[in-house]
Design a protein around this motif. Structure first.
Motif, PDB file in Angstrom:
ATOM      1  N   ASP A  14      44.988  45.154  28.925  1.00 54.24           N
ATOM      2  CA  ASP A  14      44.293  44.837  27.750  1.00 54.24           C
ATOM      3  C   ASP A  14      45.161  43.531  27.067  1.00 54.24           C
ATOM      4  OD1 ASP A  14      42.755  47.041  27.648  1.00 54.24           O
ATOM      5  OD2 ASP A  14      44.154  48.477  26.577  1.00 54.24           O
ATOM      6  N   PRO A  15      45.208  42.438  27.902  1.00 48.88           N
ATOM      7  CA  PRO A  15      46.021  41.304  27.214  1.00 48.88           C
ATOM      8  C   PRO A  15      45.313  40.537  26.147  1.00 48.88           C
ATOM      9  CG  PRO A  15      44.979  40.734  29.284  1.00 48.88           C
ATOM     10  CD  PRO A  15      44.806  42.325  29.150  1.00 48.88           C
ATOM     11  N   SER A  16      46.017  40.300  25.198  1.00 45.17           N
ATOM     12  CA  SER A  16      45.478  39.174  24.315  1.00 45.17           C
ATOM     13  C   SER A  16      46.622  37.916  23.957  1.00 45.17           C
ATOM     14  CB  SER A  16      45.506  39.779  22.782  1.00 45.17           C
ATOM     15  OG  SER A  16      44.945  38.921  21.790  1.00 45.17           O
ATOM     16  N   VAL A  17      45.900  36.798  23.935  1.00 41.60           N
ATOM     17  CA  VAL A  17      47.015  35.755  23.911  1.00 41.60           C
ATOM     18  C   VAL A  17      46.440  34.911  22.686  1.00 41.60           C
ATOM     19  CG1 VAL A  17      47.168  33.355  25.013  1.00 41.60           C
ATOM     20  CG2 VAL A  17      47.258  35.447  26.371  1.00 41.60           C
ATOM     21  N   THR A  18      47.732  34.165  21.710  1.00 46.82           N
ATOM     22  CA  THR A  18      47.755  33.136  21.098  1.00 46.82           C
ATOM     23  C   THR A  18      48.563  32.206  21.322  1.00 46.82           C
ATOM     24  OG1 THR A  18      47.620  32.794  18.748  1.00 46.82           O
ATOM     25  CG2 THR A  18      49.544  33.985  19.549  1.00 46.82           C
ATOM     26  N   ARG A  19      48.191  30.986  20.995  1.00 40.93           N
ATOM     27  CA  ARG A  19      49.154  29.718  21.153  1.00 40.93           C
ATOM     28  C   ARG A  19      49.870  29.214  20.000  1.00 40.93           C
ATOM     29  NH1 ARG A  19      48.239  24.350  21.396  1.00 40.93           N
ATOM     30  NH2 ARG A  19      45.862  24.516  21.150  1.00 40.93           N
ATOM     31  N   ILE A  20      50.973  29.019  19.948  1.00 42.09           N
ATOM     32  CA  ILE A  20      51.720  28.526  18.755  1.00 42.09           C
ATOM     33  C   ILE A  20      52.594  27.032  19.440  1.00 42.09           C
ATOM     34  CG2 ILE A  20      53.496  28.800  16.920  1.00 42.09           C
ATOM     35  CD1 ILE A  20      53.145  31.935  17.204  1.00 42.09           C
ATOM     36  N   GLY A  21      51.926  25.951  18.984  1.00 43.86           N
ATOM     37  CA  GLY A  21      52.502  24.852  19.455  1.00 43.86           C
ATOM     38  C   GLY A  21      52.336  24.587  20.949  1.00 43.86           C
ATOM     39  N   ASP A  22      53.528  24.440  21.785  1.00 38.79           N
ATOM     40  CA  ASP A  22      53.453  24.370  23.233  1.00 38.79           C
ATOM     41  C   ASP A  22      53.589  25.607  24.125  1.00 38.79           C
ATOM     42  OD1 ASP A  22      55.736  24.676  22.827  1.00 38.79           O
ATOM     43  OD2 ASP A  22      56.534  22.583  24.042  1.00 38.79           O
ATOM     44  N   CYS A 273      42.610  38.684  31.216  1.00 37.81           N
ATOM     45  CA  CYS A 273      41.804  39.849  31.377  1.00 37.81           C
ATOM     46  C   CYS A 273      42.552  41.097  32.105  1.00 37.81           C
ATOM     47  CB  CYS A 273      40.504  39.889  32.036  1.00 37.81           C
ATOM     48  SG  CYS A 273      40.698  39.369  33.861  1.00 37.81           S
ATOM     49  N   LEU A 274      42.239  42.115  31.941  1.00 38.92           N
ATOM     50  CA  LEU A 274      42.895  43.240  32.814  1.00 38.92           C
ATOM     51  C   LEU A 274      42.145  43.443  34.099  1.00 38.92           C
ATOM     52  CD1 LEU A 274      41.205  46.153  33.001  1.00 38.92           C
ATOM     53  CD2 LEU A 274      41.922  46.380  30.791  1.00 38.92           C
ATOM     54  N   GLY A 275      42.813  43.764  35.032  1.00 38.95           N
ATOM     55  CA  GLY A 275      42.397  44.071  36.343  1.00 38.95           C
ATOM     56  C   GLY A 275      43.192  45.000  37.289  1.00 38.95           C
ATOM     57  N   MET A 276      42.419  45.449  38.247  1.00 40.50           N
ATOM     58  CA  MET A 276      43.305  46.317  39.089  1.00 40.50           C
ATOM     59  C   MET A 276      43.194  46.192  40.332  1.00 40.50           C
ATOM     60  SD  MET A 276      41.699  50.037  37.116  1.00 40.50           S
ATOM     61  CE  MET A 276      42.946  51.148  38.052  1.00 40.50           C
ATOM     62  N   ARG A 277      44.453  46.005  41.083  1.00 40.36           N
ATOM     63  CA  ARG A 277      44.364  45.971  42.629  1.00 40.36           C
ATOM     64  C   ARG A 277      44.033  47.158  43.382  1.00 40.36           C
ATOM     65  NH1 ARG A 277      50.189  42.647  43.488  1.00 40.36           N
ATOM     66  NH2 ARG A 277      50.791  43.731  41.179  1.00 40.36           N
ATOM     67  N   MET A 278      42.832  47.112  43.921  1.00 38.16           N
ATOM     68  CA  MET A 278      42.425  48.239  44.495  1.00 38.16           C
ATOM     69  C   MET A 278      42.233  47.972  46.015  1.00 38.16           C
ATOM     70  SD  MET A 278      39.518  49.381  41.470  1.00 38.16           S
ATOM     71  CE  MET A 278      39.492  51.049  42.183  1.00 38.16           C
ATOM     72  N   ARG A 279      42.567  49.017  46.822  1.00 42.79           N
ATOM     73  CA  ARG A 279      42.436  48.822  48.188  1.00 42.79           C
ATOM     74  C   ARG A 279      42.058  50.426  48.579  1.00 42.79           C
ATOM     75  NH1 ARG A 279      45.614  49.224  52.617  1.00 42.79           N
ATOM     76  NH2 ARG A 279      47.435  49.487  51.550  1.00 42.79           N
ATOM     77  N   GLY A 280      40.617  50.630  48.725  1.00 39.06           N
ATOM     78  CA  GLY A 280      40.186  51.984  49.150  1.00 39.06           C
ATOM     79  C   GLY A 280      40.501  52.573  47.781  1.00 39.06           C
ATOM     80  N   SER A 281      41.132  53.845  47.995  1.00 33.35           N
ATOM     81  CA  SER A 281      41.417  54.901  46.776  1.00 33.35           C
ATOM     82  C   SER A 281      42.799  54.441  46.506  1.00 33.35           C
ATOM     83  CB  SER A 281      41.324  56.293  47.457  1.00 33.35           C
ATOM     84  OG  SER A 281      42.213  56.385  48.447  1.00 33.35           O
ATOM     85  N   ARG A 282      43.493  53.405  46.683  1.00 33.58           N
ATOM     86  CA  ARG A 282      44.704  53.119  46.254  1.00 33.58           C
ATOM     87  C   ARG A 282      44.515  52.103  45.168  1.00 33.58           C
ATOM     88  NH1 ARG A 282      45.196  53.550  52.005  1.00 33.58           N
ATOM     89  NH2 ARG A 282      46.371  55.451  52.217  1.00 33.58           N
ATOM     90  N   PHE A 283      45.077  52.361  44.004  1.00 37.07           N
ATOM     91  CA  PHE A 283      45.298  51.431  43.027  1.00 37.07           C
ATOM     92  C   PHE A 283      46.491  51.788  42.130  1.00 37.07           C
ATOM     93  CE2 PHE A 283      41.511  54.139  42.530  1.00 37.07           C
ATOM     94  CZ  PHE A 283      41.593  54.551  41.193  1.00 37.07           C
ATOM     95  N   HIS A 284      47.764  52.185  42.559  1.00 32.53           N
ATOM     96  CA  HIS A 284      48.745  52.979  41.965  1.00 32.53           C
ATOM     97  C   HIS A 284      49.256  52.192  40.916  1.00 32.53           C
ATOM     98  CE1 HIS A 284      52.441  55.247  41.388  1.00 32.53           C
ATOM     99  NE2 HIS A 284      53.234  54.112  41.768  1.00 32.53           N
ATOM    100  N   MET A 285      49.183  50.841  40.940  1.00 34.05           N
ATOM    101  CA  MET A 285      49.853  50.018  39.961  1.00 34.05           C
ATOM    102  C   MET A 285      49.094  49.873  38.533  1.00 34.05           C
ATOM    103  SD  MET A 285      52.639  48.441  41.163  1.00 34.05           S
ATOM    104  CE  MET A 285      53.030  47.193  40.387  1.00 34.05           C
ATOM    105  N   GLY A 286      47.790  50.396  38.601  1.00 34.72           N
ATOM    106  CA  GLY A 286      47.043  50.543  37.259  1.00 34.72           C
ATOM    107  C   GLY A 286      46.350  49.135  36.930  1.00 34.72           C
ATOM    108  N   ARG A 287      46.237  48.911  35.661  1.00 39.59           N
ATOM    109  CA  ARG A 287      45.799  47.796  35.068  1.00 39.59           C
ATOM    110  C   ARG A 287      46.814  46.875  34.596  1.00 39.59           C
ATOM    111  NH1 ARG A 287      42.014  49.864  30.443  1.00 39.59           N
ATOM    112  NH2 ARG A 287      43.880  50.692  29.353  1.00 39.59           N
ATOM    113  N   GLU A 288      46.682  45.510  35.327  1.00 43.24           N
ATOM    114  CA  GLU A 288      47.513  44.679  35.033  1.00 43.24           C
ATOM    115  C   GLU A 288      47.054  43.489  34.347  1.00 43.24           C
ATOM    116  OE1 GLU A 288      50.284  44.686  38.901  1.00 43.24           O
ATOM    117  OE2 GLU A 288      48.080  44.878  39.580  1.00 43.24           O
ATOM    118  N   SER A 289      47.593  42.239  33.992  1.00 44.08           N
ATOM    119  CA  SER A 289      47.190  41.244  33.274  1.00 44.08           C
ATOM    120  C   SER A 289      46.929  39.913  34.282  1.00 44.08           C
ATOM    121  CB  SER A 289      48.077  40.661  32.173  1.00 44.08           C
ATOM    122  OG  SER A 289      48.210  41.575  31.051  1.00 44.08           O
TER     123      SER A 289
END
Length: 505
Positions: A14-22, A273-289
C-alpha cells in the motif's frame, strides 16, 4: 530515470508518495507490527532510505486488537485478514509546511465485526521522526486520503462501509481537529469490481481525477479512474479502465494495484503500487512496493505502464538502508519493550509466557523484514543452565503462520517447527544436543523456493533439521515475512541471550 523494481522489497504494501522539494517520501502499511508506517526517502526513485516510522511511540495508539482472521473464500482457499494499520496516505501542504499522514487502525473486537478508527498525524519536519499523536475523525470505512482544493479547503475521501461493494465517500474536514465541515457524500461506486478502495484525488487541467483500486487486493486487483469538473462530483468513469492491472496475465509481478500517482521535478508522471512476485503457488515475500512510469497529457486521462519484471531479474536495490541504527527493528503488536534489550550485536529478551502462536498477550520477539529472495539469517543463542524455556530464530508473518528453529531447554533439544493454520500445516522435529555446550548457532537459508533450517552445536559442523517449501507459507494475506528472535518461558524473568544476529535486510 530507470525503474528498478521492487523499489521497497519485502513487507511493503500500500505505498503512497509525496514530494517535498527534490526529495520523494514513501509510506507503507504495517498492520499488526510496531513501530508502524515506515517513511522512506529518495532523490532518484531508485535508492530509498528508511528515515523513520510515523507511529513510533506506543502511546500514540494500541495494536492490541489487530489479530488475524481466517476467512474462507469461494475457491476453497483461506484469506488471512490482519487488523491494525491499513493503507496510509502521505501528503505535504506547502502553504503550512506540514506533512500529514491519514490512516485507519482496524480493530477486531471479540465477537464483533471490524471497527475502523481513522486518524490524522502530522509533522513540521519529516526528517525529525517526530509525529503528533493521532487526531481521530468520524468515518465508517478505511483507506482515507487528503486533498486540497484551490480555495484552501481540505477534503477527506475514503472507502465507505463493509465490503465487498464499498463506495467512495468524500467530505470537507478540518485536519487539525478531525471535525467534519460538510455532509459525507458518495462520489463514486467504481466500475463494478469488488472492494472499491484506496482512493486518491488529483486536480489537473481544471478537472478532478479520482483514482481507486478495485477487484480485491489479489489476482483481480486493478486501478480505475474517473473525473469531474467539481470535487464533489458527479464522476465519469474512463472508458478504457482499468489503467493498471495484471489480472488475466502470466506476469511474474501480479496483483498490481493500490496506486498513488505523482510528478517529479521535471514534470514526468509516476505511479507507486503494490505487487506480488508470484511463481506458481509461491509468493512468500507478500506485497511489495513497485514503481511504474505514468503518462498524463494535457486534457487527457492518466495512463500507467505495466510492471515488467521477470523471475530471473537481477535486483539492484535488494537492501534498504536506514539513517540510524534501530529504525528497522519490528515488534509484534503491543509488545513489552522493557523486555527487549538490544546492545550492539547482543539481544536480550525477557521471555514472555505467551508464544507467537496467539495474539491476546504480548510476546517477546524482535526482528527485521526479509528484503531479499535469497540470503541467510543466523544467531548464536547462549544455552540456559536453569529453568525451562524455548528460544530461537523464526520467520514470522502472523499468529497463524511461522516457521522456526529453537532450543527447548526442557527437552535439551534443538527443535524445528512450521505452522500454517490456513493450510492446516503443522510439522515439528527435534534433535537432542549436549547441555554441556555453551551455545548453539541457529541458521536459516532462504531462496525463492525453500527455507532451510540448520544449527551448529560445534563450529564448522552444520546440521539440517528442517526444510520448508515457500508455497507452504504463501497465502492470500496482507503482510510479509519478518525474520527475528523470540523467547518463551513459564518461569518469571527468564532471559534469553542472543549474539551476532545476522540478517541481510
Amino acid at each position: 530515470m530507470t525503474t528498478i523494481n521492487p523499489i521497497i522489497p519485502g513487507f511493503a504494501p500500500d505505498p503512497s508518495v509525496t514530494r517535498i522539494g527534490d526529495t520523494f517520501f514513501l509510506v507503507n502499511s504495517t498492520f499488526h507490527l510496531f513501530p508502524g508506517l515506515p517513511i522512506y526517502a529518495s532523490k532518484d526513485l531508485v535508492n530509498w532510505t528508511l528515515i523513520g516510522n510515523a507511529i513510533n511511540r506506543q502511546s500514540q495508539l494500541s495494536l492490541h486488537l489487530s489479530d488475524t482472521k481466517l476467512e474462507p473464500q469461494e475457491d476453497g482457499t483461506v484469506m488471512l485478514a490482519t487488523g491494525g494499520l491499513f493503507a496510509p496516505t502521505i501528503r505535504h501542504d506547502p502553504q503550512s509546511g506540514k506533512t500529514y499522514i491519514i490512516n485507519t487502525n482496524v480493530l477486531h473486537p471479540e465477537n464483533a465485526g471490524d471497527k475502523p478508527e481513522n486518524f490524522i498525524i502530522e509533522t513540521d519536519d519529516i526528517w525529525s521522526d517526530n509525529w503528533s499523536d493521532p487526531v481521530y475523525f468520524d468515518f465508517d470505512g478505511i483507506d482515507p486520503s487528503i486533498s486540497w482544493d484551490d480555495d484552501g479547503k481540505s477534503y477527506i475521501c475514503g472507502s465507505h462501509g463493509p465490503g465487498p461493494m464499498t463506495t467512495i465517500s468524500l467530505f470537507e474536514a478540518d485536519l487539525s481537529t478531525g471535525k467534519k465541515l460538510s455532509e459525507e457524500k458518495t462520489v463514486w461506486k467504481g466500475t463494478g469490481g469488488i472492494y472499491p478502495e484506496g482512493p486518491h484525488i488529483y486536480k489537473k487541467d481544471g478537472l478532478y481525477y479520482l483514482l481507486i483500486s478495485e477487484g480485491g487486493t489479489f489476482k483481480d486487483h486493478m486501478i480505475t479512474v474517473a473525473r469531474s469538473d467539481n470535487i464533489l462530483g458527479p464522476y465519469e468513469a474512463y472508458e478504457n479502465n482499468p489503467i493498471l492491472t495484471a489480472a488475466g496475465t502470466e506476469n511474474y509481478v501480479h496483483c498490481t494495484g493500490h496506486c498513488d500517482m505523482f510528478q517529479d521535478n521535471e514534470g514526468h508522471w509516476w505511479g507507486v503500487c503494490l505487487g506480488m512476485r508470484m511463481r506458481g503457488s509461491r509468493f512468500h515475500m507478500g506485497r511489495e512496493s513497485f514503481l511504474v512510469t505514468g503518462h498524463w497529457e494535457q486534457g487527457d486521462w492518466p495512463r500507467l505502464d505495466t510492471v515488467e519484471v521477470n523471475s530471473s531479474h537481477k535486483f539492484k536495490n535488494d537492501i534498504v538502508k536506514a539513517t540510524k541504527t534501530g529504525l528497522d527493528w519490528l515488534y509484534i503488536r503491543d509488545a513489552n519493550l522493557q523486555h527487549h534489550k538490544i546492545e550492539g550485536s547482543t539481544i536480550r529478551l525477557t521471555a514472555s509466557k505467551a508464544d507467537i502462536s496467539q495474539w491476546k498477550e504480548p510476546v517477546s520477539f524482535v526482528g527485521k523484514r526479509q528484503r531479499k529472495l535469497e540470503g541467510t539469517a543466523s544467531v548464536t543463542l547462549t544455552l540456559p543452565k536453569t529453568g525451562s524455556s524455548r528460544a530461537g530464530l523464526v520467520i514470522y508473518k502472523d499468529e497463524h503462520r511461522y516457521t522456526r528453529i529453537y532450543y527447548d531447554s526442557g527437552n535439551k533439544a534443538v527443535c524445528f517447527e512450521v505452522v500454517n493454520n490456513a493450510k492446516k500445516i503443522g510439522r515439528r522435529d527435534q534433535e537432542k544436543i549436549s547441555d554441556e555446550s555453551p551455545d548453539v548457532r541457529l541458521l536459516i537459508e532462504y531462496t525463492d523456493d525453500k527455507l532451510t533450517f540448520q544449527y551448529e552445536e560445534e563450529e564448522g559442523v552444520t546440521k539440517t533439521l528442517g526444510v520448508v517449501d515457500t508455497a507452504e507459507l504463501s497465502n492470500a494475506d496482507f503482510v510479509g515475512p519478518v525474520i527475528g528472535v523470540f523467547a518463551v518461558s513459564d518461569d518469571e524473568n527468564n532471559e534469553a541471550v542472543f549474539t551476532d544476529f545476522e540478517h541481510e535486510n
